[in-house]
Design a protein around this motif. Structure first.
Motif, PDB file in Angstrom:
ATOM      1  N   TRP A  53      33.457  35.323  36.450  1.00 22.38           N
ATOM      2  CA  TRP A  53      33.194  34.382  37.556  1.00 22.38           C
ATOM      3  C   TRP A  53      33.411  33.036  37.367  1.00 22.38           C
ATOM      4  O   TRP A  53      32.688  32.574  38.071  1.00 22.38           O
ATOM      5  N   HIS A  54      34.493  32.795  36.421  1.00 23.22           N
ATOM      6  CA  HIS A  54      34.880  31.317  36.362  1.00 23.22           C
ATOM      7  C   HIS A  54      36.014  30.930  37.118  1.00 23.22           C
ATOM      8  O   HIS A  54      37.222  31.795  37.282  1.00 23.22           O
ATOM      9  N   PRO A  55      36.273  30.129  37.704  1.00 20.94           N
ATOM     10  CA  PRO A  55      37.268  29.529  38.749  1.00 20.94           C
ATOM     11  C   PRO A  55      38.405  28.759  37.854  1.00 20.94           C
ATOM     12  O   PRO A  55      38.161  28.017  36.968  1.00 20.94           O
ATOM     13  N   LEU A  64      43.604  41.439  35.170  1.00 22.17           N
ATOM     14  CA  LEU A  64      43.494  42.207  36.395  1.00 22.17           C
ATOM     15  C   LEU A  64      42.519  43.448  36.249  1.00 22.17           C
ATOM     16  O   LEU A  64      41.974  43.698  37.310  1.00 22.17           O
ATOM     17  N   ALA A  65      42.545  43.996  35.136  1.00 23.89           N
ATOM     18  CA  ALA A  65      41.730  45.187  34.874  1.00 23.89           C
ATOM     19  C   ALA A  65      40.493  44.873  34.059  1.00 23.89           C
ATOM     20  O   ALA A  65      40.286  44.993  32.988  1.00 23.89           O
ATOM     21  N   CYS A  66      39.368  44.213  34.806  1.00 22.03           N
ATOM     22  CA  CYS A  66      38.110  43.514  34.258  1.00 22.03           C
ATOM     23  C   CYS A  66      37.351  45.016  33.494  1.00 22.03           C
ATOM     24  O   CYS A  66      36.899  44.520  32.267  1.00 22.03           O
ATOM     25  N   GLY A  67      37.434  46.022  33.889  1.00 23.89           N
ATOM     26  CA  GLY A  67      36.662  46.965  33.221  1.00 23.89           C
ATOM     27  C   GLY A  67      36.923  47.438  31.968  1.00 23.89           C
ATOM     28  O   GLY A  67      36.183  47.570  31.036  1.00 23.89           O
ATOM     29  N   GLY A  69      40.435  46.494  30.773  1.00 25.13           N
ATOM     30  CA  GLY A  69      41.442  45.441  30.228  1.00 25.13           C
ATOM     31  C   GLY A  69      42.884  46.144  29.982  1.00 25.13           C
ATOM     32  O   GLY A  69      43.528  45.794  29.250  1.00 25.13           O
ATOM     33  N   ASN A  70      42.995  47.217  30.611  1.00 23.09           N
ATOM     34  CA  ASN A  70      44.497  48.093  30.754  1.00 23.09           C
ATOM     35  C   ASN A  70      45.652  47.338  31.361  1.00 23.09           C
ATOM     36  O   ASN A  70      46.568  48.033  31.562  1.00 23.09           O
ATOM     37  N   SER A  71      45.217  46.178  32.308  1.00 20.75           N
ATOM     38  CA  SER A  71      46.339  45.498  33.033  1.00 20.75           C
ATOM     39  C   SER A  71      45.946  44.051  32.947  1.00 20.75           C
ATOM     40  O   SER A  71      44.741  43.589  33.360  1.00 20.75           O
ATOM     41  N   ARG A  72      46.725  43.296  32.343  1.00 21.04           N
ATOM     42  CA  ARG A  72      46.791  41.661  32.466  1.00 21.04           C
ATOM     43  C   ARG A  72      47.971  40.960  32.612  1.00 21.04           C
ATOM     44  O   ARG A  72      49.139  41.499  32.296  1.00 21.04           O
ATOM     45  N   LEU A  73      47.872  39.779  33.061  1.00 20.54           N
ATOM     46  CA  LEU A  73      49.080  39.054  33.417  1.00 20.54           C
ATOM     47  C   LEU A  73      48.959  37.822  32.263  1.00 20.54           C
ATOM     48  O   LEU A  73      48.032  37.262  31.731  1.00 20.54           O
ATOM     49  N   ALA A  74      50.342  37.677  31.487  1.00 19.91           N
ATOM     50  CA  ALA A  74      50.426  36.613  30.499  1.00 19.91           C
ATOM     51  C   ALA A  74      51.640  35.866  30.841  1.00 19.91           C
ATOM     52  O   ALA A  74      52.305  36.153  31.661  1.00 19.91           O
ATOM     53  N   SER A  75      51.617  34.597  30.120  1.00 25.27           N
ATOM     54  CA  SER A  75      52.758  33.776  30.212  1.00 25.27           C
ATOM     55  C   SER A  75      53.013  33.452  31.604  1.00 25.27           C
ATOM     56  O   SER A  75      54.273  33.182  32.121  1.00 25.27           O
ATOM     57  N   PRO A 152      42.994  43.465  46.309  1.00 27.61           N
ATOM     58  CA  PRO A 152      42.128  42.610  46.667  1.00 27.61           C
ATOM     59  C   PRO A 152      41.575  41.598  45.372  1.00 27.61           C
ATOM     60  O   PRO A 152      41.347  42.531  44.346  1.00 27.61           O
ATOM     61  N   LEU A 153      41.226  40.500  45.308  1.00 27.54           N
ATOM     62  CA  LEU A 153      40.546  39.929  44.170  1.00 27.54           C
ATOM     63  C   LEU A 153      39.140  39.703  44.618  1.00 27.54           C
ATOM     64  O   LEU A 153      38.785  39.690  45.500  1.00 27.54           O
ATOM     65  N   TRP A 154      38.277  39.516  43.410  1.00 25.73           N
ATOM     66  CA  TRP A 154      36.803  39.905  43.412  1.00 25.73           C
ATOM     67  C   TRP A 154      36.483  38.510  43.989  1.00 25.73           C
ATOM     68  O   TRP A 154      36.913  37.448  43.885  1.00 25.73           O
TER      69      TRP A 154
END
Length: 155
Positions: A53-55, A64-67, A69-75, A152-154
């Protein structure tokens, strides 16, 4: 009671003496500068809200997958960030979850990222946040994904 009055008088006298030595009276001193707020107004560009919940504005990495961690964006390299949308290019690291997620392997996929649909953030209504993310894979992509996916984003 007399001790408290004497202590207060001494404190006021000391403050006045210091203020006079500094060249101004306490009444003539400007008010302290307001504390800089970390929350921005709606006139500022929107933020993207992370799993905690940080902007953020123009983050280099984004989960992307907060629960799990199986998908994230980098670089991420941002080319646009304004009230209408934000655009970046980077890498989407996705776990193939084969034979199951804990034993799976992460694979990197080039991706174009678009953030849009700015809305007031429920946690801080005076802050606008992007409410949708769209990923476009120009080449290889995870087998369960189409060439373009939106989430959708949280809030």
């Amino acid at each position: 009671m007399q001790l408290r009055a004497l202590t207060t008088t001494v404190a006021v006298f000391a403050a006045a003496t210091l203020a006079t030595a500094a060249g101004t009276s306490p009444a003539a001193r400007p008010a302290p500068a307001p504390v800089t707020q970390t929350v921005q107004s709606r006139t500022a560009p929107p933020v993207v809200v992370d799993c905690l919940w940080h902007p953020h504005v123009r983050p280099t990495n984004f989960m992307l997958a907060c629960g799990d961690g199986n998908s994230r964006l980098a670089s991420l390299h941002w080319t646009r960030w304004d009230a209408a949308s934000a655009r970046a290019e980077g890498v989407n690291w996705v776990n193939d979850c084969k034979p199951y997620c804990a034993a799976g392997h992460f694979h990197a996929y080039r991706v174009a990222v678009r953030l849009d649909r700015a809305r007031p953030w429920k946690k801080h209504p005076q802050v606008s946040h992007y409410s949708r993310i769209t990923l476009t894979y120009p080449a290889a992509r995870p087998e369960q994904f189409g060439p373009t996916v939106s989430y959708p984003l949280w809030d």
